[in-house]
Design a protein around this motif. Sequence first.
Motif, short mmCIF file in Angstrom:
data_model
loop_
_atom_site.label_atom_id
_atom_site.label_comp_id
_atom_site.label_asym_id
_atom_site.label_seq_id
_atom_site.Cartn_x
_atom_site.Cartn_y
_atom_site.Cartn_z
N ALA A 70 -7.87 16.61 4.92
CA ALA A 70 -6.94 17.73 4.76
C ALA A 70 -6.63 17.90 3.28
N ALA A 71 -6.54 19.15 2.85
CA ALA A 71 -6.28 19.44 1.45
C ALA A 71 -4.80 19.55 1.13
N ILE B 47 0.86 -1.18 0.00
CA ILE B 47 0.00 0.00 0.00
C ILE B 47 0.89 1.24 0.00
N VAL B 48 0.44 2.27 -0.71
CA VAL B 48 1.25 3.45 -0.97
C VAL B 48 0.40 4.70 -0.77
N VAL B 49 0.96 5.69 -0.10
CA VAL B 49 0.30 7.00 -0.01
C VAL B 49 0.59 7.76 -1.29
N SER B 50 -0.47 8.17 -2.00
CA SER B 50 -0.31 9.02 -3.17
C SER B 50 -0.38 10.47 -2.68
N MET B 51 0.78 11.11 -2.63
CA MET B 51 0.95 12.37 -1.92
C MET B 51 0.01 13.47 -2.41
N ASN B 52 0.06 13.79 -3.69
CA ASN B 52 -0.70 14.93 -4.21
C ASN B 52 -2.13 14.57 -4.57
N ASP B 53 -2.40 13.29 -4.82
CA ASP B 53 -3.78 12.86 -5.05
C ASP B 53 -4.54 12.66 -3.75
N ARG B 54 -3.79 12.69 -2.62
CA ARG B 54 -4.39 12.57 -1.29
C ARG B 54 -5.25 11.30 -1.19
N ALA C 200 -8.53 4.45 0.05
CA ALA C 200 -9.17 5.46 0.91
C ALA C 200 -8.82 6.85 0.40
N ALA C 201 -9.84 7.70 0.27
CA ALA C 201 -9.63 9.11 -0.08
C ALA C 201 -9.32 9.88 1.19
N ALA D 109 2.26 30.29 7.21
CA ALA D 109 2.74 29.54 8.37
C ALA D 109 2.06 28.18 8.42
N PRO D 110 2.76 27.15 8.90
CA PRO D 110 2.15 25.82 8.95
C PRO D 110 1.00 25.76 9.94
N ASP D 111 -0.06 25.05 9.53
CA ASP D 111 -1.18 24.79 10.43
C ASP D 111 -0.91 23.49 11.17
N GLY D 112 -1.69 23.23 12.22
CA GLY D 112 -1.59 21.95 12.89
C GLY D 112 -2.03 20.83 11.95
N ALA D 113 -1.21 19.80 11.80
CA ALA D 113 -1.49 18.73 10.87
C ALA D 113 -2.21 17.57 11.56
N ARG D 114 -2.84 16.73 10.75
CA ARG D 114 -3.63 15.61 11.26
C ARG D 114 -2.96 14.27 10.96
N LEU D 115 -3.27 13.30 11.82
CA LEU D 115 -2.97 11.90 11.57
C LEU D 115 -4.29 11.17 11.35
N VAL D 116 -4.32 10.31 10.36
CA VAL D 116 -5.51 9.53 10.05
C VAL D 116 -5.19 8.04 10.16
N CYS D 117 -6.12 7.27 10.67
CA CYS D 117 -6.02 5.81 10.68
C CYS D 117 -6.90 5.27 9.57
N VAL D 118 -6.34 4.39 8.74
CA VAL D 118 -7.10 3.74 7.67
C VAL D 118 -7.11 2.24 7.92
N GLU D 119 -8.30 1.66 8.01
CA GLU D 119 -8.46 0.22 8.16
C GLU D 119 -8.25 -0.46 6.80
N PRO D 120 -7.95 -1.75 6.79
CA PRO D 120 -7.79 -2.45 5.51
C PRO D 120 -9.02 -2.38 4.61
N ASP D 121 -10.22 -2.17 5.18
CA ASP D 121 -11.41 -2.06 4.34
C ASP D 121 -11.63 -0.65 3.81
N GLY D 122 -10.70 0.28 4.13
CA GLY D 122 -10.79 1.64 3.62
C GLY D 122 -11.43 2.64 4.56
N GLU D 123 -12.01 2.17 5.65
CA GLU D 123 -12.59 3.10 6.62
C GLU D 123 -11.47 3.96 7.22
N ALA D 124 -11.71 5.27 7.30
CA ALA D 124 -10.67 6.18 7.78
C ALA D 124 -11.25 7.21 8.72
#
Length: 284
Positions: free
Chosen positions: A93-94, A65-72, A87-88, A122-137
């Motif tokens: 976050a945009a 599995i790979v994070v597609s950086m700009n396609d988010r 998972a989209a 200036a940088p905003d506070g960033a988020r962490l997301v959890c993605v399950e194998p079924d795509g739920e995030a």
Amino acid sequence: MTGSTVLLDQLAFPKFPRWHADRLWFSDVHDGRVWAMTEQGQGEPVTAVEGWPAGLGWWPDGTLIVVSMNDRTLVAADRTGTTTPIAALDAFAAHPWNDMAVTTDGRAYIGEFGHDPLGDGAPDGARLVCVEPDGEAWVVAEDLLFPNGAAVLERADGVTLLVAETFGQRISAYDVQADGSLARPRVWADLRPNVPDGMCLDVEGALWVADPVNEGVMRVVESVGAVAWVPFPGRSPYGCALGGSDGHTLYVCTGASTNPARTITERRGRVEALRVEVPGVTRS
């Protein structure tokens, strides 16, 4: 430890290395390809990600599995190199999405930039997301200062998610709960004046952490900080991974710029390697 050996060069912007199934895997971000390389330095592209590949991981069945950086988007790659959206992430976050750590049960923890890397704001506070194998995030943490490197420390007494906050100049830690949520946020190591990027764990629970600003990699111990430093003069290390047949090889992705207009044309990215005393964590 001795000086590093260049194993692979003429890359654009290599980053996010991981040792898996007897090979080093990494994203050549600006070139849009994921590579796999033997410990002797024989490498090949294994899949293409048009939106720029970022963090890498594997599900328990071996699926990449790979994070597609700009396609988010989080995508899965099959044996032919075809990618399928899982998972989209743009609803959370945009900004571009970044590194990822995957637990042995397949949960993926992904961080976003929290800022526009090409802008002046200036940088905003960033988020962490959890993605399950079924795509739920869902969002599991907020207000991080540019989460970059990520690693999962799994022990008999529990699972800990470690995150390098680049702008915070620290490693932060979270207890991973049974439902995937995160608890007890804390500073695992204060790294000032260093600037952490990609990182990996060894069997003693210490981290090797890349510092592209100060041109080196450091071994970091919980509550202590950096206890060893290996310089890369004139090079910027962006990520590192422990692997090789005995686990004692530290692979370091280095480059000379983060500007895609330069990296694509100059192709000064490298994968370098050096030997260390404490081996990396082996995961099936």
